[in-house]
Design a protein around this motif. Structure first.
Motif, PDB file in Angstrom:
ATOM      1  N   ALA A 146       0.851  -1.192   0.000  1.00 13.45           N
ATOM      2  CA  ALA A 146       0.000   0.000   0.000  1.00 13.45           C
ATOM      3  C   ALA A 146       0.886   1.241   0.000  1.00 13.45           C
ATOM      4  N   ILE A 147       0.508   2.227  -0.797  1.00 14.11           N
ATOM      5  CA  ILE A 147       1.195   3.513  -0.802  1.00 14.11           C
ATOM      6  C   ILE A 147       0.437   4.434   0.136  1.00 14.11           C
ATOM      7  N   ARG A 148       1.109   4.911   1.170  1.00 17.64           N
ATOM      8  CA  ARG A 148       0.444   5.750   2.168  1.00 17.64           C
ATOM      9  C   ARG A 148       1.138   7.096   2.300  1.00 17.64           C
ATOM     10  N   ALA A 149       0.312   8.121   2.398  1.00 21.13           N
ATOM     11  CA  ALA A 149       0.809   9.486   2.553  1.00 21.13           C
ATOM     12  C   ALA A 149       0.693   9.896   4.014  1.00 21.13           C
ATOM     13  N   GLY A 150       1.621  10.723   4.467  1.00 22.42           N
ATOM     14  CA  GLY A 150       1.599  11.194   5.844  1.00 22.42           C
ATOM     15  C   GLY A 150       2.470  10.349   6.749  1.00 22.42           C
ATOM     16  N   GLU A 151       2.616  10.807   7.977  1.00 23.52           N
ATOM     17  CA  GLU A 151       3.425  10.076   8.937  1.00 23.52           C
ATOM     18  C   GLU A 151       2.761   8.754   9.300  1.00 23.52           C
ATOM     19  N   LEU A 152       3.539   7.701   9.396  1.00 24.40           N
ATOM     20  CA  LEU A 152       2.991   6.386   9.678  1.00 24.40           C
ATOM     21  C   LEU A 152       2.742   6.206  11.172  1.00 24.40           C
ATOM     22  N   LYS A 153       1.624   5.569  11.486  1.00 24.59           N
ATOM     23  CA  LYS A 153       1.350   5.208  12.870  1.00 24.59           C
ATOM     24  C   LYS A 153       2.098   3.918  13.187  1.00 24.59           C
ATOM     25  N   SER A 154       2.383   3.723  14.469  1.00 31.68           N
ATOM     26  CA  SER A 154       3.064   2.503  14.895  1.00 31.68           C
ATOM     27  C   SER A 154       2.175   1.305  14.600  1.00 31.68           C
TER      28      SER A 154
END
Length: 301
Positions: A146-154
């Motif tokens: 998956a391509i995700r934008a923004g800071e990643l959650k733990s």
């Protein structure tokens, strides 16, 4: 039953077929077994696990929460086993299908232009592309990357950074000619501000004016489910939009969109990552090939 006598992969395969075919009879035909044999196998599996996996009725079969969780893990394990066999038979050449979830903006502006090269380099790999700006459950949706934008959650997901990009407020010349070009944050109150129709980490437009940080909500009159839809609305002259720079750079160069309030831009940037489930083992060759390719050719700025 002794531990070494249990055919776990066989049990998983039959159970997955029961779920995917919607019942014992259909799964029995697919497995070349009798319905009673399939029913007994599922019953033994439930007894061994100590949990009920399915609720049986005369009309349909329904999964319990434990059954849903077991199905998701079992389906992925079987897919990994199949990929391992393919890889071994192909000498570790990437072979098989990769399901990728991506935002519409990344899919249109970054992924699509480089796909011909990836497919040419890896003729044994097929792609199943799902475009959505909402965060999907990779295991539940059987998604490989998956391509995700923004800071990643733990989380238990592993990530590969694909760069970051600036955010710009833009509008079409036709809209600015009609509504005027705002010079101060307060003037945005009179403008139609296009927004996202789903919850985001930052709900609004951050600005910096006279040394103060301002968070201005996007107007709710027109909303869209993804950044590419907002870009098209902005191009049509509907209103102002705050979008990732890589999605509007060509539009700005061609004069189709105009940056607005750049003097108030706080300079925040949005990071992008390619994420995938972390099982602790090596990645299938097909998934590793795609992630390596994106890390080299699919970066944003």
């Amino acid at each position: 039953m002794a531990r070494h006598e249990i055919n776990r992969s066989g049990e998983m395969e039959v159970f997955v077929r029961v779920v995917e075919h919607g019942g014992f009879s259909a799964a029995a035909r697919a497995s070349r077994m009798t319905p009673s044999a399939v029913s007994k196998l599922v019953a033994r599996l439930e007894a061994r696990l100590g949990s009920r996996l399915v609720t049986r009725s005369t009309r349909r079969l329904e999964l319990t929460p434990e059954g849903c969780a077991f199905y998701e893990r079992a389906a992925r394990i079987l897919a990994d086993m199949e990929e391992a066999e393919r890889s071994a038979g192909a000498g570790e050449r990437p072979v098989g299908r990769v399901r990728i979830s991506t935002s519409a903006s990344y899919g249109v502006h970054v992924l699509a232009p480089i796909l011909p090269d990836f497919l040419s380099e890896h003729p044994g790999v097929s792609l199943d592309i799902v475009q959505t700006d909402t965060v999907v459950d990779l295991l539940a949706e059987r998604t490989d990357v998956a391509i995700r934008a923004g800071e990643l959650k733990s989380s238990s997901l592993l990530a590969r950074r694909l760069g970051d990009t600036a955010k710009l407020i833009v509008a079409a010349p036709a809209y600015l000619a009609r509504a005027g070009t705002p010079q101060r944050a307060a003037e945005l109150e009179a403008h139609l501000r296009l927004g996202f129709s789903y919850e985001r980490a930052v709900e609004g437009w951050p600005l910096r004016e006279d040394g103060r940080e301002i968070l201005l909500p996007a107007a709710g009159r027109v909303q869209a489910s993804d950044g590419e839809a907002l870009r098209r609305l902005a191009l049509a002259g509907v209103g102002l939009a705050r979008l990732a720079a890589f999605t509007v750079r060509e539009d700005i160069a061609a004069g189709r969109l105009v940056p607005v309030l750049e003097a108030l831009n706080p300079g925040d940037r949005e990071s992008f990552h390619a994420v995938h489930p972390g099982s602790g083992g090596p990645l299938p060759a097909r998934v590793r090939a795609l992630i390596d390719f994106l890390a080299e050719r699919g970066r944003v700025s």
